[in-house]
Design a protein around this motif. Structure first.
Motif, PDB file in Angstrom:
ATOM      1  N   MET A  81       0.645  -0.685   0.326  1.00 52.92           N
ATOM      2  CA  MET A  81      -0.171   0.000  -0.083  1.00 52.92           C
ATOM      3  C   MET A  81       0.973   1.416   0.130  1.00 52.92           C
ATOM      4  N   GLN A  82       0.132   2.218  -0.915  1.00 56.55           N
ATOM      5  CA  GLN A  82       0.978   3.662  -0.830  1.00 56.55           C
ATOM      6  C   GLN A  82      -0.262   4.655  -0.786  1.00 56.55           C
ATOM      7  N   GLY A  83       0.137   5.158   0.818  1.00 55.26           N
ATOM      8  CA  GLY A  83      -1.165   5.494   0.793  1.00 55.26           C
ATOM      9  C   GLY A  83      -1.811   5.695   1.700  1.00 55.26           C
ATOM     10  N   GLN A  84      -3.026   5.949   2.043  1.00 57.10           N
ATOM     11  CA  GLN A  84      -4.285   4.891   3.331  1.00 57.10           C
ATOM     12  C   GLN A  84      -5.303   4.882   2.583  1.00 57.10           C
ATOM     13  N   PHE A  85      -5.170   3.636   2.888  1.00 57.84           N
ATOM     14  CA  PHE A  85      -6.559   3.054   2.046  1.00 57.84           C
ATOM     15  C   PHE A  85      -7.844   2.268   3.283  1.00 57.84           C
ATOM     16  N   ILE A  86      -7.145   2.521   4.617  1.00 52.90           N
ATOM     17  CA  ILE A  86      -7.957   2.239   5.647  1.00 52.90           C
ATOM     18  C   ILE A  86      -8.192   3.543   6.058  1.00 52.90           C
ATOM     19  N   ALA A  87      -9.044   4.067   6.989  1.00 49.98           N
ATOM     20  CA  ALA A  87      -9.360   4.676   8.611  1.00 49.98           C
ATOM     21  C   ALA A  87      -8.012   4.519   8.837  1.00 49.98           C
ATOM     22  N   SER A  88      -8.732   3.447  10.082  1.00 50.55           N
ATOM     23  CA  SER A  88      -7.838   3.130  10.978  1.00 50.55           C
ATOM     24  C   SER A  88      -7.870   1.852  11.402  1.00 50.55           C
ATOM     25  N   PRO A  89      -6.866   0.850  11.891  1.00 43.55           N
ATOM     26  CA  PRO A  89      -6.902  -0.264  12.037  1.00 43.55           C
ATOM     27  C   PRO A  89      -8.167  -1.015  13.168  1.00 43.55           C
ATOM     28  N   ARG A  90      -8.195  -0.415  14.185  1.00 46.99           N
ATOM     29  CA  ARG A  90      -9.627  -0.234  14.859  1.00 46.99           C
ATOM     30  C   ARG A  90     -11.055   0.101  14.322  1.00 46.99           C
ATOM     31  N   GLU A  91     -11.402   0.813  13.371  1.00 49.49           N
ATOM     32  CA  GLU A  91     -12.695   1.088  12.300  1.00 49.49           C
ATOM     33  C   GLU A  91     -12.375  -0.413  11.008  1.00 49.49           C
ATOM     34  N   TYR A  92     -11.119  -0.807  11.159  1.00 45.74           N
ATOM     35  CA  TYR A  92     -11.060  -1.873  10.167  1.00 45.74           C
ATOM     36  C   TYR A  92     -11.591  -2.896  11.088  1.00 45.74           C
ATOM     37  N   ARG A  93     -10.938  -3.571  11.720  1.00 50.71           N
ATOM     38  CA  ARG A  93     -11.598  -4.182  12.857  1.00 50.71           C
ATOM     39  C   ARG A  93     -13.455  -4.486  12.856  1.00 50.71           C
ATOM     40  N   HIS A  94     -13.343  -3.274  13.265  1.00 51.88           N
ATOM     41  CA  HIS A  94     -14.754  -2.680  13.336  1.00 51.88           C
ATOM     42  C   HIS A  94     -16.031  -3.332  12.254  1.00 51.88           C
ATOM     43  N   LEU A  95     -15.556  -2.882  10.835  1.00 52.82           N
ATOM     44  CA  LEU A  95     -16.371  -3.401   9.888  1.00 52.82           C
ATOM     45  C   LEU A  95     -15.959  -4.476   9.324  1.00 52.82           C
ATOM     46  N   TYR A  96     -14.439  -4.809   9.211  1.00 52.52           N
ATOM     47  CA  TYR A  96     -14.308  -6.259   8.592  1.00 52.52           C
ATOM     48  C   TYR A  96     -13.812  -7.301   9.598  1.00 52.52           C
ATOM     49  N   GLY A  97     -13.532  -7.428  10.444  1.00 53.31           N
ATOM     50  CA  GLY A  97     -12.726  -8.021  10.914  1.00 53.31           C
ATOM     51  C   GLY A  97     -13.561  -9.456  11.550  1.00 53.31           C
ATOM     52  N   LEU A  98     -12.966 -10.984  11.595  1.00 52.23           N
ATOM     53  CA  LEU A  98     -14.372 -11.694  12.264  1.00 52.23           C
ATOM     54  C   LEU A  98     -14.104 -12.289  13.311  1.00 52.23           C
ATOM     55  N   THR A  99     -14.810 -10.996  14.248  1.00 55.27           N
ATOM     56  CA  THR A  99     -15.415 -11.567  15.423  1.00 55.27           C
ATOM     57  C   THR A  99     -16.640 -13.247  15.878  1.00 55.27           C
ATOM     58  N   LEU A 100     -16.778 -13.451  17.046  1.00 54.51           N
ATOM     59  CA  LEU A 100     -17.617 -14.706  16.865  1.00 54.51           C
ATOM     60  C   LEU A 100     -19.260 -14.511  16.176  1.00 54.51           C
ATOM     61  N   ASP A 101     -18.994 -12.665  17.116  1.00 54.52           N
ATOM     62  CA  ASP A 101     -20.860 -12.405  17.155  1.00 54.52           C
ATOM     63  C   ASP A 101     -20.997 -12.685  15.141  1.00 54.52           C
ATOM     64  N   ARG A 102     -20.038 -12.140  15.151  1.00 56.34           N
ATOM     65  CA  ARG A 102     -20.401 -11.687  13.243  1.00 56.34           C
ATOM     66  C   ARG A 102     -19.699 -13.447  12.711  1.00 56.34           C
TER      67      ARG A 102
END
Ligand code: NCD
Length: 331
Positions: free
Chosen positions: A246-267
């Motif tokens: 990656m050159q440049g910013q592709f995601i807002a933050s790791p925290r937000e990425y996890r919130h939207l696209y992280g695989l949690t048990l609930d998800r």
């Protein structure tokens, strides 16, 4: 497509290719042939004595221009279990660091009379370039953002084993969700080609900046909403954010990425009740996948994928050297 129980065309007609540069260009029955060939190696690898000497006297060179743990080790183990002499080229100490061109490196490897060369390179197309310059079979162990064919094959074998799908059979009716950095992932590309070719329904999910434009042309359904992509999925395959590409910013933050696209048990509960969890590794725990999901007994296939990787690489090395070994029907 070859249906269960059907045999393959005899000899080299079952797999007429000189090397393995990608899943693109392989017919469905050629993919199934490699998966079926790998079965004997899954069995051998579970025995205390894991040795078959069919590649004795052959030299295999692993030339990895990019970092690797699983792929390099499993190609090395695969070659050794088949009795070959396996040499790993230490790129960091090689003349590549002195500015030697890829073509000159290829010609040098060729002059050493290797019987197969396994290559990983950071540039898409570099493996093809080397394959065009050498006389022996070349196996692509990952080239840039292009393809990683043995990963897709080992993933297909893992799914087939876990779901008890018949040998020689298609993957019709299976829904596979691939989520993560689709844009930079050769694993995603090769898996899409392999799974759609075998008849599975493939969904891809990523933030808009990490979704390749025109991905629909690969016969997949794109999603930006992970929950929607998971509905009714039989298999959930998670991918790492490939920061190094990656050159440049592709995601807002790791925290937000996890919130939207992280695989949690609930998800994961949005997918089918027994849905399988896969990840090619290396994992970034707590970002794209939570530890309690990655370590789920029964449903997490992550270590099974590594196990199947050795078997698939043994099958590829065996099949691709049949011609030079003069195996009957492969001359
Ligand atoms: C992948 C690769 O190198 O493409 N890993 C692997 O081969 N198991 C995926 C990655 O690096 O994220």
């Amino acid at each position: 497509m070859t249906s269960p129980g059907n045999s393959y065309p005899a000899g080299s007609a079952a797999f007429p290719h000189r090397g393995l540069l990608g899943i693109a260009g392989l017919a469905p029955h050629e993919i199934l042939f490699l998966l079926d060939e790998a079965e004997q190696w899954v069995e051998l690898n579970r025995l205390p004595q894991k040795r078959d000497d069919r590649l004795a006297g052959l030299t295999i060179i692993n030339a990895f221009f990019e970092n690797s743990t699983r792929t390099l080790l499993s190609f090395e183990i695969a070659g050794k279990r088949l009795g070959a002499d396996v040499v790993n080229m230490a790129v960091a100490q090689s003349s590549v660091k002195k500015g030697e061109t890829l073509i000159d490196t290829a010609m040098t490897l060729n002059a050493m009379h290797a019987d197969a060369i396994v290559i990983r390179h950071g540039s898409s197309g570099a493996v093809q370039l080397i394959a065009d310059k050498v006389d022996c079979p070349v196996l692509n162990a990952g080239d840039g953002q292009h393809e990683h064919p043995t990963q897709a094959l080992l993933d297909a074998l893992t799914i087939r084993h876990a779901l008890n799908l018949p040998r020689g059979g298609a993957f019709n009716g299976l829904a596979v969700t691939i989520c993560g950095d689709i844009l930079h992932s050769r694993v995603a590309r090769s898996n899409i080609l392999c799974l759609t070719s075998l008849g599975a329904e493939v969904r891809v999910c990523a933030p808009p900046a990490l979704m390749p434009t025109g991905i629909e042309a690969m016969q997949v359904t794109p999603f930006h909403d992970f929950d929607a992509a998971l509905r009714g999925a039989d298999v959930v395959m998670m991918l790492r954010l490939q920061q190094e590409r990656m050159q440049g910013q592709f995601i807002a933050s790791p925290r937000e990425y996890r919130h939207l696209y992280g695989l949690t048990l609930d998800r994961l509960a949005k997918a089918k009740p027994d849905a399988l969890v896969m990840h090619p590794g290396p994992m970034n725990r707590g970002i794209e996948i939570d530890s309690n999901v990655a370590d789920l007994a029964e449903r997490s296939m992550i270590t099974r994928q590594v196990e199947m990787g050795v078997a698939i690489r043994m099958a590829c090395l065996d099949v691709l050297t049949r011609r030079s070994r003069g195996v009957e029907g492969w001359s």
